[in-house]
Design a protein around this motif. Structure first.
Motif, PDB file in Angstrom:
ATOM      1  N   PRO A 128       0.827  -1.208   0.000  1.00  0.00           N
ATOM      2  CA  PRO A 128       0.000   0.000   0.000  1.00  0.00           C
ATOM      3  C   PRO A 128       0.863   1.260   0.000  1.00  0.00           C
ATOM      4  N   PRO A 129       0.573   2.214  -0.865  1.00  0.00           N
ATOM      5  CA  PRO A 129       1.414   3.407  -0.956  1.00  0.00           C
ATOM      6  C   PRO A 129       1.426   4.240   0.309  1.00  0.00           C
ATOM      7  N   TYR A 130       0.398   4.096   1.143  1.00  0.00           N
ATOM      8  CA  TYR A 130       0.381   4.845   2.401  1.00  0.00           C
ATOM      9  C   TYR A 130       1.304   4.229   3.445  1.00  0.00           C
ATOM     10  N   LEU A 131       1.944   3.100   3.133  1.00  0.00           N
ATOM     11  CA  LEU A 131       2.962   2.520   4.015  1.00  0.00           C
ATOM     12  C   LEU A 131       4.381   2.828   3.537  1.00  0.00           C
ATOM     13  N   ASP A 132       4.497   3.565   2.460  1.00  0.00           N
ATOM     14  CA  ASP A 132       5.799   3.928   1.904  1.00  0.00           C
ATOM     15  C   ASP A 132       6.587   4.722   2.946  1.00  0.00           C
ATOM     16  N   PRO A 133       7.782   4.246   3.357  1.00  0.00           N
ATOM     17  CA  PRO A 133       8.517   4.934   4.411  1.00  0.00           C
ATOM     18  C   PRO A 133       9.223   6.204   3.954  1.00  0.00           C
ATOM     19  N   ASP A 134       9.656   6.232   2.662  1.00  0.00           N
ATOM     20  CA  ASP A 134      10.542   7.325   2.261  1.00  0.00           C
ATOM     21  C   ASP A 134      10.357   7.778   0.816  1.00  0.00           C
ATOM     22  N   GLY A 135       9.350   7.287   0.146  1.00  0.00           N
ATOM     23  CA  GLY A 135       9.109   7.668  -1.243  1.00  0.00           C
ATOM     24  C   GLY A 135       9.582   6.660  -2.255  1.00  0.00           C
ATOM     25  N   ARG A 136      10.106   5.546  -1.820  1.00  0.00           N
ATOM     26  CA  ARG A 136      10.643   4.551  -2.761  1.00  0.00           C
ATOM     27  C   ARG A 136       9.567   3.950  -3.665  1.00  0.00           C
ATOM     28  N   LEU A 137       8.290   4.053  -3.259  1.00  0.00           N
ATOM     29  CA  LEU A 137       7.203   3.481  -4.058  1.00  0.00           C
ATOM     30  C   LEU A 137       6.511   4.509  -4.941  1.00  0.00           C
ATOM     31  N   CYS A 138       6.973   5.750  -4.916  1.00  0.00           N
ATOM     32  CA  CYS A 138       6.164   6.818  -5.521  1.00  0.00           C
ATOM     33  C   CYS A 138       6.062   6.712  -7.036  1.00  0.00           C
ATOM     34  N   GLY A 139       6.961   6.008  -7.694  1.00  0.00           N
ATOM     35  CA  GLY A 139       6.891   5.900  -9.139  1.00  0.00           C
ATOM     36  C   GLY A 139       6.189   4.664  -9.638  1.00  0.00           C
TER      37      GLY A 139
ATOM     38  N   GLY B 243      -0.667   8.298 -17.164  1.00  0.00           N
ATOM     39  CA  GLY B 243      -1.660   9.317 -17.461  1.00  0.00           C
ATOM     40  C   GLY B 243      -1.191  10.708 -17.091  1.00  0.00           C
ATOM     41  N   ASP B 244      -2.148  11.620 -17.025  1.00  0.00           N
ATOM     42  CA  ASP B 244      -1.836  13.028 -16.796  1.00  0.00           C
ATOM     43  C   ASP B 244      -1.759  13.399 -15.322  1.00  0.00           C
ATOM     44  N   VAL B 245      -2.130  12.472 -14.449  1.00  0.00           N
ATOM     45  CA  VAL B 245      -2.180  12.777 -13.010  1.00  0.00           C
ATOM     46  C   VAL B 245      -1.271  11.818 -12.252  1.00  0.00           C
ATOM     47  N   TRP B 246      -0.409  12.376 -11.430  1.00  0.00           N
ATOM     48  CA  TRP B 246       0.523  11.608 -10.596  1.00  0.00           C
ATOM     49  C   TRP B 246      -0.074  11.500  -9.204  1.00  0.00           C
ATOM     50  N   PHE B 247      -0.133  10.277  -8.650  1.00  0.00           N
ATOM     51  CA  PHE B 247      -0.745  10.051  -7.348  1.00  0.00           C
ATOM     52  C   PHE B 247       0.311  10.051  -6.239  1.00  0.00           C
ATOM     53  N   LEU B 248       0.027  10.777  -5.172  1.00  0.00           N
ATOM     54  CA  LEU B 248       0.797  10.704  -3.937  1.00  0.00           C
ATOM     55  C   LEU B 248      -0.117  10.170  -2.840  1.00  0.00           C
ATOM     56  N   ALA B 249       0.473   9.714  -1.737  1.00  0.00           N
ATOM     57  CA  ALA B 249      -0.313   9.095  -0.660  1.00  0.00           C
ATOM     58  C   ALA B 249       0.016   9.723   0.683  1.00  0.00           C
ATOM     59  N   GLY B 250      -0.922   9.545   1.623  1.00  0.00           N
ATOM     60  CA  GLY B 250      -0.669   9.899   3.005  1.00  0.00           C
ATOM     61  C   GLY B 250      -0.018   8.729   3.726  1.00  0.00           C
ATOM     62  N   THR B 251      -0.433   8.484   4.961  1.00  0.00           N
ATOM     63  CA  THR B 251       0.056   7.347   5.726  1.00  0.00           C
ATOM     64  C   THR B 251      -1.142   6.567   6.266  1.00  0.00           C
ATOM     65  N   ASP B 252      -0.861   5.485   6.997  1.00  0.00           N
ATOM     66  CA  ASP B 252      -1.950   4.746   7.641  1.00  0.00           C
ATOM     67  C   ASP B 252      -2.176   5.225   9.067  1.00  0.00           C
ATOM     68  N   GLY B 253      -1.495   6.290   9.454  1.00  0.00           N
ATOM     69  CA  GLY B 253      -1.693   6.861  10.776  1.00  0.00           C
ATOM     70  C   GLY B 253      -0.764   6.343  11.843  1.00  0.00           C
ATOM     71  N   THR B 254       0.142   5.417  11.514  1.00  0.00           N
ATOM     72  CA  THR B 254       1.016   4.830  12.529  1.00  0.00           C
ATOM     73  C   THR B 254       2.416   5.425  12.536  1.00  0.00           C
ATOM     74  N   PHE B 255       2.712   6.311  11.581  1.00  0.00           N
ATOM     75  CA  PHE B 255       4.054   6.890  11.520  1.00  0.00           C
ATOM     76  C   PHE B 255       3.988   8.218  10.776  1.00  0.00           C
ATOM     77  N   ASN B 256       5.020   9.015  10.959  1.00  0.00           N
ATOM     78  CA  ASN B 256       5.160  10.265  10.231  1.00  0.00           C
ATOM     79  C   ASN B 256       6.124  10.041   9.076  1.00  0.00           C
ATOM     80  N   ALA B 257       5.740  10.444   7.879  1.00  0.00           N
ATOM     81  CA  ALA B 257       6.527  10.122   6.694  1.00  0.00           C
ATOM     82  C   ALA B 257       7.222  11.354   6.137  1.00  0.00           C
ATOM     83  N   ASN B 258       8.469  11.159   5.770  1.00  0.00           N
ATOM     84  CA  ASN B 258       9.229  12.148   5.005  1.00  0.00           C
ATOM     85  C   ASN B 258       9.690  11.449   3.733  1.00  0.00           C
ATOM     86  N   ARG B 259       9.144  11.860   2.608  1.00  0.00           N
ATOM     87  CA  ARG B 259       9.354  11.144   1.363  1.00  0.00           C
ATOM     88  C   ARG B 259       9.980  12.047   0.293  1.00  0.00           C
ATOM     89  N   THR B 260      10.723  11.417  -0.570  1.00  0.00           N
ATOM     90  CA  THR B 260      11.293  12.087  -1.733  1.00  0.00           C
ATOM     91  C   THR B 260      10.750  11.407  -2.983  1.00  0.00           C
TER      92      THR B 260
END
Length: 235
Positions: A65-76, A81-98
Motif C-alpha cells: 500500500p502506498p500509504y505505508l511507503d517509508p521514504d518515497g521509494r514506491l512513488c513511481g 496518465g496526466d495525473v501523478w498520485f501521492l499518498a498519506g500514511t496509515d496513521g502509525t508513523f510520520n513520513a518524510n518522502r522524496t
C-alpha cells in the motif's frame, strides 16, 4: 446474514508538539492557492471525484500500500496518465518522502480521506449495500474534520476545507471486477497544477475529531520533497 464492515481511512498531517492547529484563512489567495485546481475541475475527461476513485483503485492494486511507503521509494510505481498520485500514511508513523515527478503532470494527494466498502454475505454470495449507505459511512469522519494545514513550498493554502471531494456515486474497488465490493470515497484532497521544473516541498497535516460518533480521532503527518522533471540537488 453476516455484515462485514471495512472502513479504511488514510490521512496526512503535520504534527505540531502533539496538537494540530488550523491555519488562519488568508484574506487574499496565496501563492499556494494559485497552484490548485478548484473542486469542480477536470483533468481531461476525469472530474475531481472520478480521480479520487481512480486513486483508491491504484492504492488497492499496489503490492505494498502506498500509504505505508517509508521514504518515497514506491512513488513511481504504476503511475501513468496526466495525473501523478501521492499518498498519506496509515496513521502509525510520520513520513518524510522524496519523489521524482515527471514534468507536466498534475498531482493528486489526499489531505485526509476515507473510503467505505460494506458487503453482506448471504448464501455464499456477496451483496453490496446501497450506494447511499456507503456514502453515509464514508462521510462520518469527514463531517468532523478537526483541522488541517497544507503548505506548498512553505506557503499555506488559505482554506483547506473547500477541497472536500466525494466520489461520483460508488465504484468497484477493483477496476473492471464486477464482484469487487462497491465503494464510496469522501475526504479532503489537493489537485495540484503541473509544477515548474525543480525542487518543491509539500507538507500536509490534518486530523479528524470524530470520537465515538465516527471511527476515532486520526492524526497523521507527512511531507514530500518533489523533484519535478528529474532529480536535482537544489536546496
Amino acid at each position: 446474514m453476516r455484515v462485514t464492515t471495512l472502513p479504511i481511512a488514510l490521512a496526512a498531517g503535520l504534527l505540531l508538539t502533539g496538537v494540530i492547529a488550523a491555519a488562519p484563512r488568508a484574506a487574499k489567495p496565496t501563492a499556494a492557492d494559485q497552484l490548485l485546481l478548484s473542486p469542480d475541475a477536470k483533468v481531461g475527461d476525469e472530474t475531481f471525484g472520478d480521480l479520487t476513485a481512480l486513486w483508491w483503485q491504484w492504492a488497492d492494486r499496489m503490492p505494498i500500500p502506498p500509504y505505508l511507503d517509508p521514504d518515497g521509494r514506491l512513488c513511481g510505481y504504476d503511475q501513468g496518465g496526466d495525473v501523478w498520485f501521492l499518498a498519506g500514511t496509515d496513521g502509525t508513523f510520520n513520513a518524510n518522502r522524496t519523489c521524482v515527478v515527471p514534468a507536466k503532470r498534475h498531482i493528486l494527494v489526499p489531505i485526509i480521506n476515507m473510503r467505505y466498502s460494506d458487503t453482506r454475505q448471504h448464501n455464499g454470495k456477496t451483496l453490496a449495500l446501497p450506494c447511499k449507505v456507503l456514502q453515509e459511512g464514508a462521510a462520518v469522519n469527514n463531517d468532523r474534520l478537526g483541522s488541517a494545514i497544507v503548505m506548498i513550498d512553505g506557503t499555506p493554502v488559505s482554506d483547506v476545507s473547500r477541497y472536500r471531494i466525494r466520489s461520483n456515486g460508488c465504484f468497484p474497488l477493483v477496476a473492471g471486477d464486477k464482484d469487487s465490493p462497491s465503494t464510496a470515497s469522501d475526504g479532503y484532497w489537493l489537485l495540484i497544477k503541473p509544477l515548474p521544473l525543480g525542487r518543491h516541498t509539500l507538507t500536509i497535516g490534518a486530523n479528524y475529531a470524530a470520537d465515538e460518533t465516527g471511527y476515532g480521532r486520526m492524526v497523521q503527518n507527512f511531507e514530500y520533497v518533489l523533484h519535478v522533471g528529474g532529480r536535482t540537488d537544489e536546496l
